[in-house]
Scaffold this active site. Structure first.
Site, PDB file in Angstrom:
ATOM      1  N   ASP A  16       0.798  -1.264  -0.107  1.00 51.05           N
ATOM      2  CA  ASP A  16      -0.249   0.109   0.040  1.00 51.05           C
ATOM      3  C   ASP A  16       0.748   1.149   0.212  1.00 51.05           C
ATOM      4  OD1 ASP A  16      -2.149  -1.969   0.840  1.00 51.05           O
ATOM      5  OD2 ASP A  16      -2.009  -1.770   2.908  1.00 51.05           O
ATOM      6  N   GLU A 188     -11.309   1.482  -4.229  1.00 45.69           N
ATOM      7  CA  GLU A 188     -10.152   1.435  -2.767  1.00 45.69           C
ATOM      8  C   GLU A 188      -9.358   1.985  -2.867  1.00 45.69           C
ATOM      9  OE1 GLU A 188      -9.064  -2.626  -0.605  1.00 45.69           O
ATOM     10  OE2 GLU A 188      -8.903  -2.710  -2.651  1.00 45.69           O
TER      11      GLU A 188
END
Length: 530
Positions: A16, A188
């Site tokens: 991430d 997302e």
């Protein structure tokens, strides 16, 4: 050979990525989940050479993960900079199974990347993957995905936008849904960029497995409407399982101070079949803007490359991390982590025995509260890890040794303990999908009180343990073990970390038996191509 970016640039459980440039320094913040300290921050001067610089969340007033679930804790931080201040947004996930997710989003700030970082400002709990956009009009906006727990709905309920007031230290106005995603689903990881008169919204889609991707959409106004890139995903490996970098998605963009564009993105490398024991990693791709204003990979297709041309910057290498740590130094270093809470002198100390790290036994390897475990990431397919430990257990509830640990459901443990009949023994225990198993055929009676050296050798999906007493030769113990269960891909629901190797002590009777560790060694091997 010409200098190049070799992907992944952040190997082993560094997912991430949030990419940031400040002046001529480059930073990537990555998720740490239930491992302490929270939010790893990596640094580079040339995008080729990287080092783990610091962690942002180092106090329990910033982050208390006691009791957090496996693969809970810190999800998808966002690092940004404006007006001389570093901003960090992060999610602390308190529950994640079933219909509901309790996802609390916070903001901390610092005047220096190395901190100290402030205590947190609470933002919201409507979803995860928050990011902060600093507008060219000096307004600031929070984006996050919304989690919809209702039956029959798209659980990934779109990307919302809400203004953040620096003066009031809170969100103001009403959240507005600006993007519902594409038919790839699982929308997302939003990031917003302003370029050539458009707001460019970058999102992750397809889920953080093998259908993962980066999708772009743009709008003239920050609230939309957003037009989706007509060519589809600007980055993905979903259509080609032969690519070395799989699961590619969740991107973050920077422009270098030399005017070149690079994307940091999540990826994973299967060790065998579809099992990614190293977890999700971070890679870089060179980008450019098309004639009609869309972000594209520089090579002209949407597949990630292992070898990428670097920017026009001088090389700035960093010193390598030493293979062996001798605890006489009384320092662990940045690469070490503990589970859910920080090290505390009540259970970890350098001061009780000169030249040793002492760990006092606490709860079991199943505990999500108080484990005495200190570990580092696995960052290569093939490696050897070794410890020297002195431990005198009095009963079967006291254990210490060398552990390969994915989470409380999946681990392999070469541990010293005590048996009522045999006395002090060394043997292997493991947990596979939560099922505990002892390998009694591997048990060895330890008759002498001396330093015990324990070693793990991992080659791809296989593990071999060895031991030695004092300065004696190494002796194999137990069978060769399959460790595919120490991967993101072994269990459901999907999980998000990667394998760790470390030292631990348990005293299940609560009498605080201790073990003393002299050193820890982690040495990467060259058995397989990486």
């Amino acid at each position: 050979m010409a200098r190049q970016i070799d992907n992944p640039v952040l190997r082993g459980f560094n997912p991430d990525p949030s990419f940031l440039r400040v002046g001529q320094d480059y930073y990537i913040a990555t998720s740490t989940f239930e491992w302490w300290p929270g939010v790893a921050i990596h640094h580079s001067k040339d995008l080729v050479n990287w080092r783990l610089l610091t962690h942002a969340l180092t106090r329990q007033s910033q982050l208390d993960m006691t009791g957090n679930p496996n693969s809970g804790g810190i999800w998808a931080p966002c690092l940004s900079y404006a007006d001389g201040i570093f901003y960090l947004i992060y999610t602390d996930v308190k529950s994640r199974r079933g219909a509901f997710k309790d996802t609390h989003n916070y903001l901390v700030t610092a005047s220096s990347i190395e901190g100290p970082w402030s205590d947190p400002v609470y933002l919201n709990s409507s979803g995860f993957d928050p990011s902060l956009y600093h507008g060219h009009d000096d307004r600031k906006w929070l984006l996050n995905m919304v989690w919809d727990h209702r039956q029959g709905r798209n659980r990934f309920g779109g990307i919302v936008l809400q203004e953040y007031s620096v003066a009031e230290r809170r969100l103001v106005g009403r959240p507005e849904t600006i993007f519902l995603g594409t038919n790839r689903g699982f929308t997302e990881g939003p990031h917003l960029y302003y370029h050539d008169g458009f707001y460019h919204l970058m999102v992750a889609e397809g889920g953080t497995k093998y259908d993962h991707c980066v999708t772009m959409a743009r709008a003239r106004d920050i609230t939309g409407p957003y037009e989706v890139d007509p060519l589809g995903s600007m980055l993905t490996s979903a259509d080609d399982r032969s690519l070395p970098l799989q699961k590619s998605g969740h991107g973050s963009l920077i422009e270098t101070h030399t005017g070149e564009w690079y994307l940091a993105h999540l990826c994973a490398r299967p060790v065998v079949d579809h099992y990614c024991i190293l977890g999700r990693e971070t890679a870089l791709q060179r980008c450019s803007w098309s004639a009609d204003g869309w972000l594209r990979l520089a090579q002209g297709e949407n597949k990630p490359l292992v070898e990428v041309a670097p920017p026009a910057l001088p090389a700035v290498p960093f010193d390598p991390v030493p293979d062996t740590v001798f605890f006489a130094t009384k320092v662990l270093g940045q690469h070490w982590s503990t589970l859910r809470s920080p090290p505390d002198p009540s259970w970890m100390t350098f001061d009780e025995r000169d030249g040793f790290l002492r760990l006092y036994g606490r709860e079991s390897l199943s505990s999500m509260h108080r484990q005495s475990l200190v570990a580092r990431r696995q960052q290569a397919f093939d490696f050897e890890a070794e410890i020297g430990v002195d431990f005198a257990p009095e009963n079967f509830q006291q254990m210490a040794g060398l552990v390969l640990f994915y989470d409380t459901d999946d681990y392999v443990y070469l541990r010293i303990t005590s048996d009522e009949k045999a006395g002090k023994i060394l043997g292997i225990v493991r947990s596979v999908a939560g099922a505990y198993e002892e390998l009694p055929e591997s048990d060895v009676v330890l008759t002498a009180r001396s330093l015990c050296r324990l070693k793990a050798e991992v080659t791809g999906p296989t593990l071999k343990f060895s031991y030695a007493l004092g300065d004696s030769e190494w002796t194999r113990i137990g069978p060769q073990l399959d460790i595919r269960n120490l991967s993101d891909d072994f269990a459901e629901p999907v999980r998000f970390t990667g394998n760790f190797i470390g030292m631990c002590v348990q005293d299940l009777a609560g009498t605080r038996a201790h073990a003393d560790f002299e050193y820890f060694s982690y040495r990467e091997l060259n058995h397989s191509s990486e």
